[in-house]
Scaffold this motif. Structure first.
Motif, mmCIF file in Angstrom:
data_model
loop_
_atom_site.group_PDB
_atom_site.id
_atom_site.type_symbol
_atom_site.label_atom_id
_atom_site.label_comp_id
_atom_site.label_asym_id
_atom_site.label_seq_id
_atom_site.Cartn_x
_atom_site.Cartn_y
_atom_site.Cartn_z
ATOM 1 N N ILE A 98 -6.998 -19.691 0.237
ATOM 2 C CA ILE A 98 -7.031 -18.206 0.494
ATOM 3 C C ILE A 98 -5.588 -17.616 0.816
ATOM 4 N N TRP A 99 -4.967 -18.322 1.880
ATOM 5 C CA TRP A 99 -3.782 -17.974 2.271
ATOM 6 C C TRP A 99 -2.688 -18.018 0.985
ATOM 7 N N ASN B 268 -3.117 -17.737 -2.143
ATOM 8 C CA ASN B 268 -3.704 -16.853 -3.317
ATOM 9 C C ASN B 268 -4.035 -15.547 -3.136
ATOM 10 N N GLU B 269 -4.129 -15.033 -1.776
ATOM 11 C CA GLU B 269 -4.910 -13.961 -1.594
ATOM 12 C C GLU B 269 -4.051 -12.531 -1.988
ATOM 13 N N PRO B 270 -4.791 -11.405 -2.238
ATOM 14 C CA PRO B 270 -6.498 -11.521 -2.353
ATOM 15 C C PRO B 270 -6.917 -12.351 -3.320
ATOM 16 N N ILE B 271 -7.946 -12.791 -3.366
ATOM 17 C CA ILE B 271 -8.475 -13.761 -4.197
ATOM 18 C C ILE B 271 -9.832 -13.538 -4.500
ATOM 19 N N LEU C 194 -11.698 -18.644 -6.234
ATOM 20 C CA LEU C 194 -11.584 -19.628 -5.189
ATOM 21 C C LEU C 194 -12.388 -20.791 -5.551
ATOM 22 N N ILE D 291 -12.300 -13.925 7.414
ATOM 23 C CA ILE D 291 -11.740 -13.564 6.101
ATOM 24 C C ILE D 291 -12.793 -12.213 6.048
ATOM 25 N N ARG E 289 -14.603 -9.681 3.029
ATOM 26 C CA ARG E 289 -14.799 -9.739 1.773
ATOM 27 C C ARG E 289 -15.048 -8.466 1.204
ATOM 28 N N CYS F 20 -11.676 -12.053 -1.374
ATOM 29 C CA CYS F 20 -11.496 -12.571 -0.239
ATOM 30 C C CYS F 20 -10.050 -12.497 0.218
ATOM 31 N N SER F 21 -9.866 -11.995 1.594
ATOM 32 C CA SER F 21 -8.597 -11.949 2.144
ATOM 33 C C SER F 21 -8.689 -12.279 3.649
ATOM 34 N N SER F 22 -7.647 -12.974 4.263
ATOM 35 C CA SER F 22 -7.721 -13.666 5.467
ATOM 36 C C SER F 22 -7.492 -12.343 6.551
#
Length: 118
Positions: free
Chosen positions: A16-17, A19-22, A27, A55, A57, A64-66
């Motif tokens: 996630i870190w 590639n975010e937002p993903i 994923l 995260i 959603r 998904c974002s951290s």
């Protein structure tokens, strides 16, 4: 961090870190490629880290974002290690890290600079 991240959860957080937002679908494709996981495994891990509050959603697309940085996780995990194995002593951790290894002059100077900053 109130709850520890398990290895599988940390693997997903790393994805996630990076590639975010993903989307959860993307994923799961990365996890299949990198870890040989099936889609259900990835979705289960996503739900666990979402329930822990690490995260968020969003819809549409289960994006998904951290909610916590990698640096915060590293700091928390390091402190947990220091507490668990070294009685809370950073000095004991540092001693253990350099005990069996000969450091170069450059490494020693770099460590001195880090210590002086702290």
């Amino acid at each position: 961090m109130s709850q520890k991240l398990f290895d599988s959860e940390l693997k997903v957080m790393e994805l996630i870190w990076a590639n975010e937002p993903i989307s959860a679908k993307a994923l799961s494709m990365l996890a299949e490629r990198d870890f040989d996981w099936n889609k259900n495994t990835t979705y289960t891990v996503i739900k666990k880290i979402e329930a822990k509050g690490y995260i968020k959603r969003t819809e549409p697309g289960f994006i998904c974002s951290s909610l916590i940085s990698r640096a915060d996780v590293c700091k928390s995990e390091t402190q947990g290690l220091i507490d668990k194995l070294f009685g809370g002593s950073r000095k004991a951790l540092f001693s253990a890290l350099i005990e069996d290894e000969e450091l170069t002059k450059e490494e020693i100077e770099s460590l001195r600079q880090l210590i002086d900053k702290g």
